[in-house]
Enzyme design. Structure first.
Site, short mmCIF file in Angstrom:
data_model
loop_
_atom_site.label_atom_id
_atom_site.label_comp_id
_atom_site.label_asym_id
_atom_site.label_seq_id
_atom_site.Cartn_x
_atom_site.Cartn_y
_atom_site.Cartn_z
CE LYS A 138 -4.61 -9.02 -6.97
NZ LYS A 138 -4.26 -7.58 -7.04
CB SER B 215 3.15 -11.95 -4.41
OG SER B 215 1.76 -11.88 -4.14
CD GLU C 212 -3.71 -2.13 5.40
OE1 GLU C 212 -2.96 -1.90 4.43
OE2 GLU C 212 -3.81 -1.35 6.37
N GLY D 175 1.41 -5.31 7.90
CA GLY D 175 1.31 -4.58 6.63
C GLY D 175 0.18 -3.57 6.66
CG ASP E 127 0.41 -0.57 2.96
OD1 ASP E 127 0.25 -1.71 3.43
OD2 ASP E 127 0.04 -0.26 1.82
CB SER F 269 -9.61 -11.85 -2.02
OG SER F 269 -8.59 -12.26 -1.13
#
Length: 324
Positions: A56, A81, A207, A211, A213, A307
């Site tokens: 990130k 989060s 995923e 979750g 989506d 990640s």
């Protein structure tokens, strides 16, 4: 889908130049044991060694460093989060400004502590009933702050794509690239540069089962909303893909695999015991997909973006212990 992609491969290259000397060029790990288990050559891009312990920082700094002096003087806001929260907090500190972060009440305590240690102000909310975007935008309007969202921003997506660019610079051609999918910024940025360099490369997202989506949205051809998922992969506990990220991922993503929480735990344990690295649940989902066979028949050379590694010792022991 939008008619013009929000980011281009040149945006990722430009982000890489901006991040040079600021972000870490993280290692690419190999393991004969892993290769033997899955029947392919696997190249792990270890973003758990990135600043703040996750990819990130790439997107946060790329976006924050482009703000005007006036914007920097007034400060930055975001919602996250944990990992993007830390990334924005550190980017703000590096650039001499301040950050206000909207975080869920149940965010991992270690991520909150780290965010505060970088000097950010924390505002909490209930992730199951509150609207974090509305809260952040209201704070920004009240205080004159600039919002840098976790994924729904071209400069953020381009910054995240530099992880894949570095990986491919080191490995050369890959047959597939596997990344976690939350809001979709990492896979969007990664796919943008990877598909330009190697058009035949398969781009695969992973995923948590609870979750899914993005998987549902890609199958439906439109963004689908689901209830906020309850999963150990807190960085992927989202209810819908981003609009900008989805417009990219509709074009580029070849498949989405799903993994269960038990498979994520097994992958974390494998990474610790056999690879000697600590990986947080969201960062372990691609490895979980590989180890569990969720990706089906594998091509010869596979890149995996690990990640992040932000999990405290107590939670890690609880998740990876015999009792799960």
């Amino acid at each position: 889908m939008t008619s013009t992609p929000p980011i281009t491969p040149d945006d990722v290259r430009d982000a890489a130049a901006r991040l040079k000397g600021v972000a870490h060029r993280t290692p690419v790990l190999r393991s004969r044991t892993l290769d033997g288990l899955v029947g392919a050559e696997v190249f792990l891009k270890c973003e758990n060694f990135q600043r703040v312990g996750a990819f990130k920082f790439r997107g946060a700094y790329n976006a924050a460093s482009r703000l005007t002096p006036d914007q920097l003087a007034r400060g930055i806001a975001t919602y996250s989060s944990g990992n993007h929260a830390q990334a924005v907090a550190l980017a703000a500190r590096e650039l001499g400004t301040t950050a206000v972060i909207v975080m869920p009440e149940d965010a991992p305590p270690s991520k909150r502590r780290a965010t505060e240690a970088y000097g950010a102000e924390i505002v909490t909310y209930d992730r199951y009933t509150g609207d974090r975007v509305a809260l952040a935008e209201a704070l920004a309007a009240e205080r004159g702050l600039t919002v840098i969202p976790p994924y729904e921003h071209p400069h953020v997506m381009a910054g995240q794509g530099t992880a894949a660019l570095e990986l491919l610079e080191e490995t050369g051609p890959l047959d597939a690239l596997v990344t976690p999918v939350g809001g979709g910024g990492l896979i969007a940025g990664s796919g943008t540069i990877a598909k330009e360099l190697y058009p035949r490369l398969r781009l695969i997202g992973v995923e948590p089962e609870a979750g899914d989506d993005t998987k549902r949205s890609l199958e439906a051809g439109r963004r689908i909303e689901i209830p906020v998922p309850k999963t150990i992969a807190d960085g992927q506990a989202l209810h819908t893909p981003g609009e900008l990220t989805f417009s990219v991922n509709q074009r580029l993503v070849d498949a989405i695999a799903l993994v269960g929480d038990d498979e994520i735990r097994d992958a974390m344990r494998f990474a610790f015991e056999r690879l000697k690295i600590v990986v947080e649940p969201s960062g372990a989902t691609p490895l979980a997909a590989l180890l569990s066979g969720r990706l089906g028949a594998l091509p010869a050379r596979i890149g995996v973006i690990v990640s992040g590694g932000n999990v405290d010792a107590e939670r890690f022991a609880r998740l990876c212990g015999d009792a799960g």
